[in-house]
Structures are given as structure tokens and as C-alpha cells.
Write an enzyme that holds these catalytic residues in place. Sequence first.
Site, PDB file in Angstrom:
ATOM      1  CG  ASP A  68     -16.980   9.558   7.061  1.00 43.70           C
ATOM      2  OD1 ASP A  68     -15.761   8.572   7.211  1.00 43.70           O
ATOM      3  OD2 ASP A  68     -18.367   8.754   8.178  1.00 43.70           O
ATOM      4  CB  THR A 122      -7.729  14.797  12.376  1.00 37.20           C
ATOM      5  OG1 THR A 122      -8.194  14.233  11.199  1.00 37.20           O
ATOM      6  CG2 THR A 122      -6.506  13.830  13.534  1.00 37.20           C
ATOM      7  CG  ASP A 123     -13.622  13.971  10.896  1.00 35.06           C
ATOM      8  OD1 ASP A 123     -13.366  13.928  12.150  1.00 35.06           O
ATOM      9  OD2 ASP A 123     -14.293  13.340  10.203  1.00 35.06           O
ATOM     10  CD  GLU A 132     -23.588   9.522   9.667  1.00 38.27           C
ATOM     11  OE1 GLU A 132     -24.006   9.248   8.515  1.00 38.27           O
ATOM     12  OE2 GLU A 132     -22.898   8.276  10.713  1.00 38.27           O
ATOM     13  CG  LEU A 166     -14.911   0.008   2.727  1.00 48.79           C
ATOM     14  CD1 LEU A 166     -15.172  -1.043   2.053  1.00 48.79           C
ATOM     15  CD2 LEU A 166     -13.410   0.695   2.387  1.00 48.79           C
ATOM     16  CB  SER A 167     -17.841   6.070   5.209  1.00 43.92           C
ATOM     17  OG  SER A 167     -19.092   7.115   5.978  1.00 43.92           O
ATOM     18  CB  SER A 168     -22.006   1.786   3.243  1.00 43.45           C
ATOM     19  OG  SER A 168     -22.413   1.376   4.754  1.00 43.45           O
TER      20      SER A 168
HETATM   21  C1  GLA Z   1     -16.085   8.008  11.289  1.00 44.52           C
HETATM   22  C2  GLA Z   1     -17.137   9.068  11.201  1.00 44.52           C
HETATM   23  C3  GLA Z   1     -16.182  10.203  10.252  1.00 44.52           C
HETATM   24  C4  GLA Z   1     -14.296   9.839  11.305  1.00 44.52           C
HETATM   25  C5  GLA Z   1     -14.310   9.014  11.746  1.00 44.52           C
HETATM   26  C6  GLA Z   1     -12.927   8.625  12.471  1.00 44.52           C
HETATM   27  O1  GLA Z   1     -16.034   7.387  10.094  1.00 44.52           O
HETATM   28  O2  GLA Z   1     -18.136   9.479  10.417  1.00 44.52           O
HETATM   29  O3  GLA Z   1     -16.076  11.923  10.686  1.00 44.52           O
HETATM   30  O4  GLA Z   1     -14.034  10.957  12.561  1.00 44.52           O
HETATM   31  O5  GLA Z   1     -14.719   8.085  12.152  1.00 44.52           O
HETATM   32  O6  GLA Z   1     -11.931   9.446  12.373  1.00 44.52           O
END
Ligand code: GLA
Length: 356
Positions: free
Chosen positions: A153, A17-18, A141, A106-108
Site C-alpha cells: 500500500d 504476496t507482499d 501500521e 483503496l487503502s485510505s
Molecule cells: C492489505 C495490506 C497489504 C497487502 C494486501 C493484500 O492491503 O495492507 O500489505 O498485504 O492487503 O495483498
Amino acid sequence: MITSFAPGRAELLGNHTDYNAGLVLSIAVDRGVRLTGTARADGKLLFRSRELGQAYEGSLDALAPSAEHPWANYLLGVFDEFRRRGLAIGGAELEIASNLPLGAGLSSSAALETSTAFWIQQAFGHALPPLELARIGQASEHRFVGVMCGLLDQISSIFGKAGHATFIDCRSFEVRNLPIPANAKFVIANSGVKHSLVASEYNQRRAACEAAAQAFGVPFLRDVDSRRLEAEGGALPPDVLKRARHIVGENERVAEAAGLLARGEAAAFGQLMFASHESSRVNFENSCPELDRLVEAARGTPGCLGARLSGGGFGGATINLVEAGAEAGLIAALEAAVPGTACLVTSAADGARIEA
Ligand code: GLA
């Protein structure tokens, strides 16, 4: 010596959604990336990754993505963004230490970008608004990694608060921290599945959402509700309609979930997590059989209130909302459902900071 720390994040609800100017709920997790180091006057950039046992050497004058050391790009892109904004910076010698599992959903990557942004601004005397630091991570990124991510993130890593979920309105960038019921715990289950085309799949989903918004004559899918979608969506190509259905549904679920959190209704919140996963599976098609099995196993486990894929998808991790005391039973069920799954229990933690 300056030390910065930035946590990883878990997406609670609000998938993809972001970048659709929509709504999302997340937490900062209790693990992250710590950078320690000193500024250098000669413009050299020397990075050492403790976990990878690798070193990168470069210079501010020749900032470009590194094919040899892809991990360094998460730092290099941030140095580059400060320069693009005309902010004076120098070189740096940095050691990276992380207790965030890599590629575990976990978005390292955002934790490393955010830690770098905090470190740079402290070292070179800048004081940017936190949202601008998040935008620096996102832009880096886009340019240095090639994933056209939104801001979830980075915002989560910066604005996280212990014991709270972070509610983000990705249109106004209003950010609110909502208390999480005290007996609710989170289990992150990393399936270990990593699809090689994640970046291109992600970018394709984004393009489909943009195409859907354009067909509706609105800037973002945030501007379409489910009534309009079902009344007028018939003209869209079937795949695009399904992608739009996911985003529109997620926005509605997050709006409802924020109210449930405020009233401490964890069980109803969990049901929305299951619904979110089902929509990922059927509409957005960013799940995979292993994640589906993890969510099914969670559904059948006493004390587990909700489960869904967390983050980009196409492999990666699920997040499970579980009543305190039921964590161990859930972990056993998840590890049995998908062998090779690695689980960790996390609570919602504080966001990024300078430590010394
Ligand atoms: C990844 C992207 C975020 C977001 C999610 C899905 O983590 O980095 O910006 O779009 O996927 O919600």
C-alpha cells in the site's frame, strides 16, 4: 504552511504476496489524502479531520495509540516512527482532507500514513529515501493499528505513476512502472461489506504463510514454485497448503502479467485477474459472497476484461479492468448484483508529493 498529498492504491494483481517477499502489480488511484498545516515548537499534536468533523489533541512526549480517535493513530504512528529512528521532529497542527472513501479497499490508511510521512520530512528538514518512507508507514501500521501488513500500500502510494502500473518485487524492492494500455480503465466496486475481524483474519493468513515457508525450509513462500508445492505440499495441514497455493499461484500470475502488460495484452491480463479471484475464493478464503457475486457479474458484462478482489479481502472492494466506453454498463451490472455497492472509475495516477 506545508501541504502534502498521497493517493490511495488499488491492487491489480498479487494478493497477499507482499509479506511473502513476492511480486505485486498495483496502481495509485486519482484520489487521496491531503494534509495542510504548520510545525509547532511546543511539541503539541493537533489534528483535525475535515470529513469526520473530529479533532485530536496530544503531544509528542506522550505518543500512544488513541482509542477515542482511531483515525489519529495513522498519523501518530508515523510521528512515532520518525522518533524511533532518532530523527529530530517537532509538534504539528494539521488539517486532514480526503476524497478517498474510507474502508473501500483503496487503502485510505496508507494514504494517510504516507501523506503524514511526506509532511513530517518536509516540515523538519529530512530527506529519507522513498522506500524508507514506505517502511515508516508500514511500521506505524504494525505498532499503532495492529495490522501486520506488507509494503504494497505504502509503496504504491509513493511510487505510482500516471498511466502506469507499479510492479513491485517485494524481495529486492525493485519497483518498475509499466505502461497500461490506453483504452483500459479501472472500476473499483466497493461492496460496503466490512467484516469486523479483518485484522485478525489478515494476521492469521500471514501466520499460515509463514508456517508453510518454514515447512519448506525457506525464508519466504516466494522461494517455492508450483511444481515443488504440488510435489511436496502433501505433508502440510490442508488449510496451510491452500494458503500456500494462493501465494505461489499469485507470484506466477504476476510474473506472467507483467509480460502481458509490456505487450499491451489487456484481455489476457484480465483472465489472470479472474484466476486470482478464484484462488482467493477457494484457496486463501479471503473472499465473501458479495465479492464473488461482483466478480461473476463482471465476468458476464461485455467489455469487462477482468475482475478480482483487491487488497486484504474479507469484504471490501473488487477491481475491474474494463475497455474504455464499457464503464457505465459495468457499473450498472455491479450495482444490480450487490445492492449498496458504490463504484468509482479511476485511472492510474501519480504518487505522493509535497504540494506547497
Ligand atoms: C492489505 C495490506 C497489504 C497487502 C494486501 C493484500 O492491503 O495492507 O500489505 O498485504 O492487503 O495483498
